[in-house]
Structures are given as C-alpha cells and as structure tokens.
Design a protein around this motif. Sequence first.
Motif, PDB file in Angstrom:
ATOM      1  N   ASP A  28     -42.595  20.865  39.067  1.00 29.19           N
ATOM      2  CA  ASP A  28     -42.125  21.896  40.351  1.00 29.19           C
ATOM      3  C   ASP A  28     -42.143  23.279  39.875  1.00 29.19           C
ATOM      4  OD1 ASP A  28     -39.738  21.696  38.529  1.00 29.19           O
ATOM      5  OD2 ASP A  28     -38.654  21.715  40.119  1.00 29.19           O
ATOM      6  N   ARG A 108     -39.420  27.867  38.982  1.00 29.49           N
ATOM      7  CA  ARG A 108     -39.412  26.803  40.169  1.00 29.49           C
ATOM      8  C   ARG A 108     -40.106  27.750  41.215  1.00 29.49           C
ATOM      9  NH1 ARG A 108     -33.980  25.506  39.338  1.00 29.49           N
ATOM     10  NH2 ARG A 108     -33.737  26.039  41.731  1.00 29.49           N
ATOM     11  N   GLU A 109     -40.785  26.790  41.939  1.00 29.10           N
ATOM     12  CA  GLU A 109     -41.646  27.322  43.165  1.00 29.10           C
ATOM     13  C   GLU A 109     -40.569  27.934  44.190  1.00 29.10           C
ATOM     14  OE1 GLU A 109     -45.005  25.411  45.973  1.00 29.10           O
ATOM     15  OE2 GLU A 109     -43.435  24.041  45.469  1.00 29.10           O
ATOM     16  N   SER A 110     -39.555  27.142  44.279  1.00 30.93           N
ATOM     17  CA  SER A 110     -38.398  27.552  45.324  1.00 30.93           C
ATOM     18  C   SER A 110     -37.639  29.100  44.793  1.00 30.93           C
ATOM     19  CB  SER A 110     -37.419  26.552  45.486  1.00 30.93           C
ATOM     20  OG  SER A 110     -36.614  26.555  44.449  1.00 30.93           O
ATOM     21  N   ARG A 111     -37.956  29.479  43.817  1.00 29.50           N
ATOM     22  CA  ARG A 111     -37.388  30.757  43.467  1.00 29.50           C
ATOM     23  C   ARG A 111     -38.481  32.106  43.662  1.00 29.50           C
ATOM     24  NH1 ARG A 111     -32.386  30.181  40.952  1.00 29.50           N
ATOM     25  NH2 ARG A 111     -32.454  32.416  41.034  1.00 29.50           N
TER      26      ARG A 111
END
Length: 167
Positions: A28, A108-111
């Motif tokens: 991820d 992480r992709e979400s960051r």
Amino acid sequence: MKAIFRTSYGSADILELKEIDKPVPKDDELLLKVHAASVNPLDWHILRGVPFLVRLMGFGLLKPKHQILGADMAGRVEAVGKDVALFKVGDEIFGSSMGGFAEYTCVRESRVALKPAAMTFEQAAAVPIAGLTALQALCDHGRFQTGQQVLINGASGGVGMFAVQIA
C-alpha cells in the motif's frame, strides 16, 4: 542512498549523514524520490523526544521508532506497491510521513496527494503539517463558518500563515 540518520533522541548533534539501502515499498506504499523536504516544529519535537508525550504517541519510548526524520516532503513516484490505485510512476506528489530527510522514502498512498503543477517541489513540501494544522484548528476544532470573524494571533509562522489564508 544518502539519508540524515539518528539512533537516539537528542539535539541536532546526533544527526549524521549515512549511506543506507534504498527502501522497498509495501503493497500500500509508494517509493518517493524526494525532491524537497521542509523542517517544522514536529521534526524538532520528534528529534528530541520532547515533550515526553511524543514518545507515548508511537514514536518510540526509549529509542526512536523512526531513524530518518522529515515529516513533510514532495517528490516524484519511482515505484508503487501492488495495492496502490491512485498514483503511478512519474506522478509528482506531496504529503506527510516520516523519512523525508533522505533521497528516497516509502509513504502510504493515503498520506500523499498530487502536487499542483503550478507549485514547485519546495513550495509543496512546506504545506502538509502546517496547512493541515491550520485547517483542523479553524474548521474541525473552531468550527469556523463563512461570514464569521476570526482573530489569528501570531500569524508569523507556518500554521498562522495558512490560517490567515484559509480564514
């Protein structure tokens, strides 16, 4: 790759430039070629482990969990994990994680988010922590609404500068 590395809590004197292995992204995560990183008070607190609450928040009680500091960064995606859906190799991104004081870091992709084309890497790297702190202070905690007046006391730092712009 080169990185600013540390093995304990302390002042800036404990930091050293080291040659270490390039990280490999997890499923991820993205491998980011760091073009710019900013320094902010969060990095200073994590470097020193002070206030002690920093250590209790997951940064390592007796020794640091993150040996490479640098919470805010911007750069170009070099590789993506198999579960990454929003970004591809070559994308210019910015965001917040640990490890920005190195040539490469995994995040992480979400960051992260796509870097606006009109911004330089240096400009984008200055946004994440200060910008998010100001946004949370005004909108989440202050519940600031259109038409209200707000006093921003001490707008000379990063958070204050963003707070003025958001307000």
